[in-house]
Design a protein around this motif. Structure first.
Motif, PDB file in Angstrom:
ATOM      1  N   ASP A   7      -4.666   0.683  -8.826  1.00 35.23           N
ATOM      2  CA  ASP A   7      -5.505   0.366  -7.667  1.00 35.23           C
ATOM      3  C   ASP A   7      -6.042   1.662  -7.060  1.00 35.23           C
ATOM      4  O   ASP A   7      -5.332   2.348  -6.334  1.00 35.23           O
ATOM      5  CB  ASP A   7      -4.689  -0.429  -6.645  1.00 35.23           C
ATOM      6  N   GLU A   8      -7.277   1.989  -7.368  1.00 35.20           N
ATOM      7  CA  GLU A   8      -7.931   3.230  -6.931  1.00 35.20           C
ATOM      8  C   GLU A   8      -7.028   4.439  -7.137  1.00 35.20           C
ATOM      9  O   GLU A   8      -6.811   5.240  -6.211  1.00 35.20           O
ATOM     10  CB  GLU A   8      -8.351   3.115  -5.465  1.00 35.20           C
ATOM     11  N   SER A  31      -7.896  -5.492  -4.269  1.00 34.43           N
ATOM     12  CA  SER A  31      -6.447  -5.214  -4.240  1.00 34.43           C
ATOM     13  C   SER A  31      -5.652  -6.510  -4.160  1.00 34.43           C
ATOM     14  O   SER A  31      -4.605  -6.654  -4.800  1.00 34.43           O
ATOM     15  CB  SER A  31      -6.090  -4.338  -3.041  1.00 34.43           C
TER      16      SER A  31
HETATM   17 MG   LIG Z   1      -8.124  -2.138  -2.093  1.00 29.28          MG
END
Ligand SMILES: [Mg+2]
Ligand SMILES: Nc1ncnc2c1ncn2[C@@H]1O[C@H](COP(=O)(O)OP(=O)(O)OP(=O)(O)O)[C@@H](O)[C@H]1O
Length: 270
Positions: free
Chosen positions: A176-177, A57
């Motif tokens: 991000d995910e 991240s």
């Molecule tokens: Mg992360």
């Protein structure tokens, strides 16, 4: 073979490159990102893969300057991201995170139209764009445009998040995910959608996951990270065939051979 998609000459995505990028958060014992050199070609679907806390991240957020590198440079189409106005830069980069973060009091249409409104598009153009995007993520515009986020399922809300991130035709999309919070079936269908959107729009995508299967399924290039460093960058097949070290071998798993066989059949039509 799914991983050997040729670079598309019509590509509209921007190239993203990291040169010697490190990030040390104040007071942390070790840097979160260490000396990353990485080039992501325009239009590439890159997937960052690695264990929790390895810096995925943090690295992604240096692209839209939510995090500034302590040293090194992030280049977008060859230009130093630091030399761009941060707000302006962010309007040109779509960002989708796990907690969708839709504005609860806005309708779906208003959520999707946020950036175009900020950019001063006229109402008719925004309305056209909103309907086009809802159709793109397979939400029938007439049924969904006037709903509020609380009237959506988790998977539908994620689709609206993707539509919102794409609204102003960003040349880079950071995810991000994005699908971590939905169940396996919805996740598979969202994976299909994003693969299709990528095929159609050719935007550069930097996608974070710690799901190995998701990475292998979606990526043109898998970027494996461990403890702040990039340990291998490879097409999915090459990662399975020739993991750079024991860490990568363990990560892709003992059933890498099975996965490799499975990947020889098209999981997603490309
Ligand atoms: Mg992360
Ligand atoms: N704002 C912050 N301030 C201080 N340390 C931070 C901050 N954000 C992240 N870190 C630390 O930096 C390291 C990398 O975090 P990062 O969020 O980039 O990891 P990640 O690979 O995305 O992990 P996950 O898979 O759990 O999301 C971790 O040790 C984390 O605790």
């Amino acid at each position: 073979m799914i991983s050997s998609k040729p670079t598309d000459s019509r590509s509209t995505g921007a190239a993203v490159a990291f040169r010697g990028v490190s990030v040390a958060y104040p007071g942390a014992a070790a840097p979160a990102v260490r000396d990353v050199d990485l080039a992501i070609g325009g239009g590439t679907f890159a997937v960052l893969l690695g264990p929790s806390g390895c810096g995925k991240s943090t690295l992604v957020r240096t692209i839209n300057r939510l995090v500034e590198p302590t040293s090194g440079t992030v280049l977008i189409d060859g230009a130093d991201a630091r030399e761009r106005d941060a707000t302006d830069l962010r309007r040109g980069i779509g960002y989708v995170i796990q907690a969708v973060g839709l504005f609860p009091h806005y309708t779906v249409a208003q959520n999707v139209g946020v950036v175009p409104s900020l950019l001063g598009w006229d109402r008719a153009r925004i309305a056209r764009r909103v309907d086009e995007l809802l159709a793109l993520v397979r939400l029938e515009p007439a049924r969904y445009r006037d709903r509020k986020p609380r009237e959506l399922s988790g998977g539908e809300a994620q689709r609206v998040g993707v539509a919102r991130a794409l609204a102003a035709e960003p040349r880079v999309l950071l995810m991000d995910e994005p699908f971590a919070a939905v169940d396996a079936i919805v996740r598979a269908s969202l994976q299909d959608e994003i693969a299709r959107v990528h095929r159609e729009l050719r935007t550069t995508i930097v996608f974070v996951t710690h799901d190995v299967d998701e990475a292998l399924r979606l990526a043109d290039r898998v970027v494996v990270m461990n403890a702040g460093r990039v340990v291998q960058t490879a097409a999915p097949d090459d990662l399975l065939r020739a993991p750079a070290d024991d860490f990568v071998r363990d990560l892709v798993g003992v059933d890498a051979q099975t996965r490799r066989l499975a990947s020889e059949r098209p999981l997603i039509e490309r």
